[in-house]
Design a protein around this motif. Structure first.
Motif, PDB file in Angstrom:
ATOM      1  N   HIS A 101       0.944  -1.565   0.344  1.00 22.21           N
ATOM      2  CA  HIS A 101      -0.390   0.071   0.218  1.00 22.21           C
ATOM      3  C   HIS A 101       0.651   1.252   0.150  1.00 22.21           C
ATOM      4  CE1 HIS A 101       0.535  -0.590   4.402  1.00 22.21           C
ATOM      5  NE2 HIS A 101       0.627   0.437   4.695  1.00 22.21           N
ATOM      6  N   VAL A 102       2.506   0.962  -0.035  1.00 13.62           N
ATOM      7  CA  VAL A 102       2.883   2.460   0.003  1.00 13.62           C
ATOM      8  C   VAL A 102       3.721   2.193  -1.386  1.00 13.62           C
ATOM      9  CG1 VAL A 102       4.570   3.399   0.979  1.00 13.62           C
ATOM     10  CG2 VAL A 102       3.065   2.106   2.182  1.00 13.62           C
ATOM     11  N   ALA A 162       0.140   6.816  -7.314  1.00 11.03           N
ATOM     12  CA  ALA A 162       0.832   5.708  -6.846  1.00 11.03           C
ATOM     13  C   ALA A 162      -1.187   5.830  -6.054  1.00 11.03           C
ATOM     14  CB  ALA A 162       2.010   6.535  -5.767  1.00 11.03           C
ATOM     15  N   ARG A 163      -2.011   6.614  -6.545  1.00 10.79           N
ATOM     16  CA  ARG A 163      -2.747   6.586  -5.953  1.00 10.79           C
ATOM     17  C   ARG A 163      -3.702   5.620  -7.347  1.00 10.79           C
ATOM     18  NH1 ARG A 163      -4.442  11.199  -5.732  1.00 10.79           N
ATOM     19  NH2 ARG A 163      -3.586  12.237  -3.727  1.00 10.79           N
ATOM     20  N   GLU A 164      -3.833   5.905  -8.007  1.00 10.60           N
ATOM     21  CA  GLU A 164      -4.100   5.465  -8.817  1.00 10.60           C
ATOM     22  C   GLU A 164      -3.402   3.198  -8.932  1.00 10.60           C
ATOM     23  OE1 GLU A 164      -3.460   7.106 -12.623  1.00 10.60           O
ATOM     24  OE2 GLU A 164      -5.011   8.378 -12.250  1.00 10.60           O
ATOM     25  N   ARG A 166      -0.234   5.551   0.657  1.00  8.06           N
ATOM     26  CA  ARG A 166       0.600   6.670   1.362  1.00  8.06           C
ATOM     27  C   ARG A 166       2.054   6.654   0.199  1.00  8.06           C
ATOM     28  NH1 ARG A 166       3.097   7.240   5.821  1.00  8.06           N
ATOM     29  NH2 ARG A 166       5.044   6.443   5.918  1.00  8.06           N
ATOM     30  N   ILE A 167       2.321   7.450   0.276  1.00  6.12           N
ATOM     31  CA  ILE A 167       3.785   7.590  -0.321  1.00  6.12           C
ATOM     32  C   ILE A 167       4.575   7.959   0.323  1.00  6.12           C
ATOM     33  CG2 ILE A 167       3.035  10.298  -1.134  1.00  6.12           C
ATOM     34  CD1 ILE A 167       4.393   8.784  -4.854  1.00  6.12           C
ATOM     35  N   ALA A 193       6.705  11.552   3.928  1.00  7.11           N
ATOM     36  CA  ALA A 193       5.538  10.984   3.951  1.00  7.11           C
ATOM     37  C   ALA A 193       4.126  12.062   3.404  1.00  7.11           C
ATOM     38  CB  ALA A 193       5.159   9.790   4.767  1.00  7.11           C
ATOM     39  N   ARG A 194       3.956  10.966   2.057  1.00  6.96           N
ATOM     40  CA  ARG A 194       2.494  12.677   2.213  1.00  6.96           C
ATOM     41  C   ARG A 194       1.003  10.702   2.445  1.00  6.96           C
ATOM     42  NH1 ARG A 194       0.520  15.319  -2.763  1.00  6.96           N
ATOM     43  NH2 ARG A 194      -1.516  14.819  -3.097  1.00  6.96           N
ATOM     44  N   ARG A 195      -0.029  11.256   3.389  1.00  8.55           N
ATOM     45  CA  ARG A 195      -0.587  10.164   2.739  1.00  8.55           C
ATOM     46  C   ARG A 195      -1.523  10.540   1.492  1.00  8.55           C
ATOM     47  NH1 ARG A 195      -3.013   8.161   7.127  1.00  8.55           N
ATOM     48  NH2 ARG A 195      -4.698   7.107   7.123  1.00  8.55           N
ATOM     49  N   LEU A 196      -2.253   9.885   1.127  1.00  8.65           N
ATOM     50  CA  LEU A 196      -2.748   9.500  -0.572  1.00  8.65           C
ATOM     51  C   LEU A 196      -4.442   9.427  -0.111  1.00  8.65           C
ATOM     52  CD1 LEU A 196      -0.504   7.755  -2.774  1.00  8.65           C
ATOM     53  CD2 LEU A 196      -0.693   9.990  -2.424  1.00  8.65           C
ATOM     54  N   THR A 197      -5.178   8.811   0.749  1.00  4.06           N
ATOM     55  CA  THR A 197      -6.570   8.661   1.358  1.00  4.06           C
ATOM     56  C   THR A 197      -6.847  10.001   2.176  1.00  4.06           C
ATOM     57  OG1 THR A 197      -5.951   7.436   2.780  1.00  4.06           O
ATOM     58  CG2 THR A 197      -6.297   6.304   1.174  1.00  4.06           C
ATOM     59  N   ASP A 198      -8.264  10.173   2.481  1.00  3.29           N
ATOM     60  CA  ASP A 198      -8.370  11.642   2.752  1.00  3.29           C
ATOM     61  C   ASP A 198      -8.812  10.482   4.224  1.00  3.29           C
ATOM     62  OD1 ASP A 198      -8.512  12.896   1.228  1.00  3.29           O
ATOM     63  OD2 ASP A 198     -10.485  12.550   0.644  1.00  3.29           O
TER      64      ASP A 198
END
Length: 165
Positions: A79-80, A109-111, A116-117, A160-165
């Protein structure tokens, strides 16, 4: 630069030569931990494949790239995604291409199902750190004096950055 002039696209194997030239030209001790690659050194190999790269093309010329990969082959880490390379040609810096490439990496990455990235950036690379912070990345850790670069010890910063809300 007009935003409509910029194209962000996946890399193709035929981009090798132009990408290699950009990679060499963009090299700097500010952002790299290894010596400058020799002229003509390939960018693509068994671990660095075209599908991992998104390219910034301006006026038909490759002026930047970002490389995004799974950080490990483990199912528990699927998931990363991790940014493992970002470069922008010095002639077009300051025009938002770095930000466009980082956002393209996050979108890809989200797609691909990532939540997370992450990335690593050298502590003394203030321009890159500002860019990543502006794109929503936060520092999650630091390895003090992890690298000896050009005679100076440099920290390795994990962001890091979260890719989901």
């Amino acid at each position: 630069m007009h935003e409509e002039d910029l194209i962000i696209r996946p890399a193709l194997s035929e981009d090798e030569k132009e990408l290699s030239e950009l990679n060499r030209a963009a090299w700097s001790w500010l952002s790299d931990v290894a010596p400058q690659p020799p002229e003509g050194e390939p960018v693509f190999d068994e671990r660095h494949t075209p599908d991992q790269f998104r390219l910034a093309v301006l006026g038909g010329r490759i002026v930047g790239y970002v490389r995004v990969v799974p950080p490990t082959p483990l199912a528990s880490n699927r998931h990363v995604r991790q940014i493992q390379g970002l470069a922008v040609d010095s002639s077009v810096r300051g025009r938002g291409l770095g930000r466009a490439l980082v956002e393209a990496a996050c979108t890809a990455a989200r797609e691909d199902g990532a939540r997370r990235i992450t990335l690593r950036v050298l502590g003394h690379n203030a321009p890159a750190r500002r860019l990543y912070e502006a794109c929503g990345f936060a520092v999650e850790g630091s390895l003090t004096e992890e690298f000896l670069i050009d005679g100076h010890y440099v920290d390795d910063i994990w962001m890091a950055r979260r890719l989901t809300d």
